[in-house]
Design a protein around this motif. Structure first.
Motif, mmCIF file in Angstrom:
data_model
loop_
_atom_site.group_PDB
_atom_site.id
_atom_site.type_symbol
_atom_site.label_atom_id
_atom_site.label_comp_id
_atom_site.label_asym_id
_atom_site.label_seq_id
_atom_site.Cartn_x
_atom_site.Cartn_y
_atom_site.Cartn_z
ATOM 1 N N GLN A 232 62.103 10.431 -19.620
ATOM 2 C CA GLN A 232 61.012 11.406 -19.618
ATOM 3 C C GLN A 232 61.601 12.791 -19.889
ATOM 4 O O GLN A 232 62.653 13.133 -19.350
ATOM 5 C CB GLN A 232 60.295 11.387 -18.267
ATOM 6 N N ASP A 233 60.904 13.574 -20.700
ATOM 7 C CA ASP A 233 61.416 14.902 -21.006
ATOM 8 C C ASP A 233 60.384 15.973 -20.666
ATOM 9 O O ASP A 233 59.191 15.702 -20.543
ATOM 10 C CB ASP A 233 61.850 15.017 -22.465
ATOM 11 N N ASP A 234 60.891 17.198 -20.485
ATOM 12 C CA ASP A 234 60.049 18.362 -20.199
ATOM 13 C C ASP A 234 59.139 18.137 -18.999
ATOM 14 O O ASP A 234 57.950 18.488 -19.032
ATOM 15 C CB ASP A 234 59.219 18.726 -21.432
ATOM 16 N N GLU A 235 59.690 17.571 -17.933
ATOM 17 C CA GLU A 235 58.938 17.411 -16.699
ATOM 18 C C GLU A 235 58.950 18.721 -15.905
ATOM 19 O O GLU A 235 59.911 19.500 -15.974
ATOM 20 C CB GLU A 235 59.527 16.293 -15.842
ATOM 21 N N SER A 236 57.913 18.947 -15.131
ATOM 22 C CA SER A 236 57.837 20.115 -14.266
ATOM 23 C C SER A 236 57.517 19.657 -12.851
ATOM 24 O O SER A 236 56.624 18.824 -12.648
ATOM 25 C CB SER A 236 56.752 21.080 -14.755
ATOM 26 N N ILE A 237 58.286 20.146 -11.888
ATOM 27 C CA ILE A 237 58.049 19.787 -10.491
ATOM 28 C C ILE A 237 57.866 21.060 -9.664
ATOM 29 O O ILE A 237 58.309 22.139 -10.045
ATOM 30 C CB ILE A 237 59.224 18.960 -9.910
#
Length: 317
Positions: free
Chosen positions: A29-34
């Protein structure tokens, strides 16, 4: 300047995506935001407001092949520049490491982690490692490519909370890429796999394989890369070790001992790959090592070659 920065960023993303595919970390998975769980402590020095989120450049998860019943969650940060590495890299390295360490800290409390771990709930896994990987790469070919050796002994911020972070610089990426690329190009009649070393940490889990297509995260920073090569026509197995160290009597003796120890149950065919191997200079050393290692119980076939290439070519693939 903004357009240039965007292009550099895109090249870095493409390079790392291709690299992850080569090491078997596909479907990441890419460009995840948490969400940030320490808004004040994780606030950026130049920011006016407290931090609210962390960005994850790439995230990959799989069952560990080196630890029993363990899930490996890998949180990746990509730092790619068109400039040379800094002559004194400590300050910039600390910035990169701090940013990733804080991301890993908040990942451990994130919905992304909870959901991902739930996906493996019925697979017998009873623990998880949350490991960071910092890709610090440069497009500059003339500067020192081994930046990790310059920062390996620096003092880190003791307030940082993380278990393990692996750092991949140009030198490390080149070693892994060259190893795999040489095997793919020169042993096309073989299927190649990463060999998974067995130890007291991974002998109970029945779902752990002896070899496979996924590179264990621990191998990212190893100076030796182990492979199994299986002939497509007759299923004959060869054991291959690539070394980041230069060829020497000490190195070849060490690899011969390691290879014969771990592969005694499945092959006597050994392939050793070094950054440089000069037949005129090194063959007498190799012959001596082979003679001393001669196994009376079975015939040993030993091949030594040199690998060379440039991982930056991934951009053009």
């Amino acid at each position: 300047m903004g357009e240039l920065s965007r292009k550099i960023g895109e090249k870095g993303e493409k390079l790392v995506c291709e690299f992850l595919s080569i090491i078997g970390w596909e479907d990441f998975q890419d460009d995840e935001s948490i969400s940030c769980h320490s808004p004040v402590n994780h606030k950026r020095p130049s920011a006016k407001k407290d931090r609210t989120t962390h960005g994850i450049d790439a995230f990959f998860s799989s069952r560990s092949q080196l630890q029993d019943f363990t899930l490996e969650n890998i949180i990746m940060s990509v730092k790619y520049t068109n400039s040379a590495y800094p002559a004194n890299p400590s300050t910039k390295f600390k910035e990169h490491l701090k940013d990733l360490a804080e991301t890993v800290e908040c990942f451990m409390k994130s919905d992304l982690r909870a959901q991902n771990n739930d996906d493996y709930e019925m697979s017998g896994i009873n623990g998880a490692n949350d490991t960071g990987v910092l890709f610090w790469l440069s497009n500059h070919k003339e500067s020192d490519q081994d930046i990790v050796s310059k920062v390996c002994n620096i003092n880190l911020d003791k307030s940082l909370s993380f278990s393990t972070i692996h750092v991949v610089d140009n030198s490390r990426a080149a070693f892994i890429y060259n190893s795999i690329n040489y095997i793919r190009n020169n042993f096309s009649e073989y299927d190649y796999y990463f060999h998974y070393a067995f130890s007291s940490s991974n002998y109970k889990d029945p779902d752990i394989e002896k070899y496979g297509s996924i590179l264990p995260v621990e191998y990212l920073t190893s100076n030796i890369m182990p492979f199994r090569l299986i002939n497509k026509s007759n299923q004959k197995v060869s054991f291959c070790l690539t070394s980041r160290e230069e060829f020497s009597e000490e190195t070849i003796n060490r690899l011969l001992y390691l290879a014969s120890d771990v592969s005694q149950d499945f092959t006597g065919e050994f392939i050793f790959l070094f950054p440089e191997y000069d037949v005129l200079e090194h063959e007498p050393i190799l012959k001596r090592a082979k003679r001393l290692k001669s196994d009376k119980r079975k015939s040993l076939n030993i091949i030594v070659k040199s690998y060379s290439n440039d991982f930056r070519n991934l951009i053009n693939e």
